[in-house]
Design an enzyme around this catalytic site. Structure first.
Site, PDB file in Angstrom:
ATOM      1  N   LYS A 110       5.132  -2.441   8.032  1.00 26.86           N
ATOM      2  CA  LYS A 110       6.264  -1.625   7.395  1.00 26.86           C
ATOM      3  C   LYS A 110       7.640  -2.281   7.486  1.00 26.86           C
ATOM      4  CE  LYS A 110       8.230   3.062   7.489  1.00 26.86           C
ATOM      5  NZ  LYS A 110       8.019   4.480   8.079  1.00 26.86           N
ATOM      6  N   ASP A 125       9.598  16.334   9.705  1.00 29.51           N
ATOM      7  CA  ASP A 125       9.212  15.906   8.552  1.00 29.51           C
ATOM      8  C   ASP A 125       7.737  15.850   8.178  1.00 29.51           C
ATOM      9  OD1 ASP A 125       9.822  15.138   5.901  1.00 29.51           O
ATOM     10  OD2 ASP A 125      10.051  13.184   6.224  1.00 29.51           O
ATOM     11  N   GLY A 135       8.400   3.858   0.306  1.00 32.33           N
ATOM     12  CA  GLY A 135       9.353   5.209   0.366  1.00 32.33           C
ATOM     13  C   GLY A 135      10.775   4.788  -0.018  1.00 32.33           C
ATOM     14  N   GLY A 136      11.735   5.801   0.505  1.00 33.37           N
ATOM     15  CA  GLY A 136      13.290   5.643   0.253  1.00 33.37           C
ATOM     16  C   GLY A 136      13.693   4.398   1.101  1.00 33.37           C
ATOM     17  N   VAL A 152       5.465  -0.516   2.707  1.00 37.10           N
ATOM     18  CA  VAL A 152       4.502  -0.642   3.520  1.00 37.10           C
ATOM     19  C   VAL A 152       3.436  -1.536   3.216  1.00 37.10           C
ATOM     20  CG1 VAL A 152       2.516   0.339   5.019  1.00 37.10           C
ATOM     21  CG2 VAL A 152       4.837   1.625   4.595  1.00 37.10           C
ATOM     22  N   ILE A 209       0.905  -1.061   0.038  1.00 35.88           N
ATOM     23  CA  ILE A 209       0.091   0.109  -0.041  1.00 35.88           C
ATOM     24  C   ILE A 209       0.860   1.107   0.002  1.00 35.88           C
ATOM     25  CG2 ILE A 209      -1.938  -1.057   1.055  1.00 35.88           C
ATOM     26  CD1 ILE A 209      -1.184   0.144   3.811  1.00 35.88           C
ATOM     27  N   GLY A 210       1.940   1.134   0.268  1.00 38.77           N
ATOM     28  CA  GLY A 210       2.983   2.417   0.004  1.00 38.77           C
ATOM     29  C   GLY A 210       4.348   1.882  -0.078  1.00 38.77           C
ATOM     30  N   ALA A 214      11.671   2.111   3.352  1.00 35.54           N
ATOM     31  CA  ALA A 214      10.722   0.978   3.561  1.00 35.54           C
ATOM     32  C   ALA A 214       9.611   1.042   2.576  1.00 35.54           C
ATOM     33  CB  ALA A 214      10.347   1.221   4.929  1.00 35.54           C
TER      34      ALA A 214
END
Length: 492
Positions: free
Chosen positions: A39, A130, A20-21, A25, A17-18, A23
């Site tokens: 995650k 962040d 990033g740089g 998810v 579902i996601g 990890a």
């Protein structure tokens, strides 16, 4: 990386579902079927940051709940609360694709909730560093939207030295404060700045800082400010530009101050008075080339004027345009004109059946009988929307007007999933509501005695609201306030 149906620990992977740089998810389920967000670390060099996120279990309705962390088959993972509505970033991208933006009511509600969560984190000494749309998740339960802050992996205690690690800036350039972009020490006011940019994004439909490279974005954070949003009420604009002032001392000095301003704007968007310097001019960086060019131009003008007075060369007159526009770099792509979305306030729970305080069984009362009364505006709880059953808690709200004789306010609490049982939380005849002045009211009582809390002893999340009622005989007179989430912890 991990496939659908694969098990990691006691969690079965459903789908990604996601990403990033550092990890990925996944949506996953435990053996009881409870959905969670799993995650999984993909960048070994970020292990320290990943472990910091795992141990920071802040308990607040607007901060992601971390259930556990573990390691199996070489995978480091964190198990967190699952928010099925997705990230704010996803919804902003969808709105931008339709040349739209979030409504004023939705934007203020989301910003106020995020501010409450950040105020709680700051109270515990943590600066997020962040804040951005992709780190704000949204959940919709019983028709009420709940904003959830995630990714505290780069957060630092407020007595930390700098924001650098191995010479690299930590954070996202498009949402960094000027002091963060310069690599200086940051405090809670950097989160104020970032949240101001997020509110700007929600209301304008476009990122406040757009640049081709991270360095260009950092330069804009230090030296440029985004243009005002024309369709936004002046009071809300004042909140935004106070929050994103270049100098930290010009911003809200604490997050609770910003929470108060946002909640006041929810009641009256034009109420917030302009600040003396809502958007201070950015300092112009010295550039020797520009200095020499300017000097040559000035000398040339002086020579021309001298010749003109002596009958020599006559310089032609020039006129500058009345209006000038400043082009903002946006990665070379044209910026689409955004059409104001029709106002669509955050949906509320279905119309409930109203019941008296702590009845042995439900007793139905009529709809509001006084149409002239307005709804109160709920304020942040002193403990950050978390209270403890077993000790008194203070509930606060704002209301303009004068209470008629034989009337008072009633706080109502209902469990998540029981939206049609808005029971009073106490006996209005025995517990007094106090007027704090300036239109603010509060009441102090132990939620352990509330009917809904007694009926849902294993429940953690509730909602609360307030309304004007007649004391004797009990009659509901005015409309309810927009409900807020309430997290109830039981004392051992």
């Amino acid at each position: 990386m991990l496939r659908e149906g694969e098990w990691l620990g006691r969690y079965k992977i459903d789908r990604e579902i996601g990403r990033g740089g550092v990890a990925v998810v996944y949506r996953a389920a435990d053996r009881r079927g409870r959905l969670v967000a799993l995650k999984v670390l993909t960048q070994p060099t970020a292990l320290e940051r990943f472990q910091r996120e795992a141990v920071r279990k802040l308990h607040h309705p607007h901060i992601i709940r971390v259930y556990e962390a573990g390691q199996e088959r070489g995978y480091h993972y964190i198990v967190m609360e699952y928010a099925p509505y997705g990230s704010l970033d996803k919804h902003l991208q969808q709105a931008t694709a339709k040349n739209q933006h979030l409504s004023l009511a939705q934007s203020l509600e989301i910003a106020a909730q995020v501010a409450q969560g950040l105020a709680y984190a700051h109270q515990h000494g943590l600066v997020h560093r962040d804040i951005k749309p992709s780190n704000i998740l949204l959940d919709r339960r019983e028709g009420v939207i709940r904003a959830i802050i995630t990714d505290f992996g780069v957060a630092r205690y407020q007595d930390g030295q700098t924001i650098t690690r191995d010479g690299a800036l930590i954070g996202t350039p498009e949402y960094m404060s000027p002091e963060q972009a310069r690599g200086h020490k940051v405090d809670a006011r950097s989160d104020v700045y970032a949240l101001g940019l997020v509110l700007y994004h929600m209301l304008s439909g476009r990122p406040p800082v757009q640049a081709d490279t991270p360095f260009a974005a950092l330069h804009k954070q230090v030296y440029e400010s985004p243009p005002p949003i024309p369709h936004v009420p002046a009071g809300v604009r004042n909140i935004i530009f106070k929050a994103i002032a270049k100098k930290p001392e010009k911003r809200y000095q604490t997050m609770p101050q910003m929470v108060q301003a946002l909640q006041a704007a929810q009641a009256d968007p034009d109420k917030i008075k302009p600040q003396p310097t809502p958007m201070p001019a950015a300092p112009w960086p010295f550039n020797p080339v520009y200095f020499l060019v300017g000097l040559v131009v000035v000398i040339g003008v002086l020579i021309g004027l001298s010749l003109n007075r002596s009958g020599g060369l006559v310089l032609p007159s020039t006129s500058s345009p009345a209006d000038s526009t400043v082009a903002v770099a946006n990665g070379g792509a044209p910026t689409a004109r955004l059409v104001t979305a029709a106002p669509s306030p955050t949906p509320l729970p279905p119309t409930p059946t109203y019941t008296s305080a702590l009845p042995p069984k439900a007793v139905t009362f009529p709809r509001p009988s006084d149409p002239t009364l307005t709804a109160p505006v709920l304020l942040t709880l002193p403990e950050g929307d978390m209270v403890y059953a077993g000790r008194p808690a203070t509930f606060r709200w704002r209301w303009d007007g004068e209470l008629p004789p034989n009337t008072t306010f009633e706080v109502r609490i209902w469990a998540e999933g029981a939206d049609r049982e808005h029971y009073g939380a106490y006996d209005v005849k025995s517990i007094a509501v106090t007027n704090q002045g300036n239109g603010e009211y509060e009441v102090n009582f132990d939620v352990a005695g509330a009917w809904s809390v007694q009926q849902h002893v294993s429940q953690e999340f509730f909602y609360w609201t307030a309304a004007v009622v007649q004391v004797e005989p009990y009659v509901r007179l005015g409309p309810e306030a927009r409900p807020r989430t309430l997290r109830i912890a039981r004392l051992e």
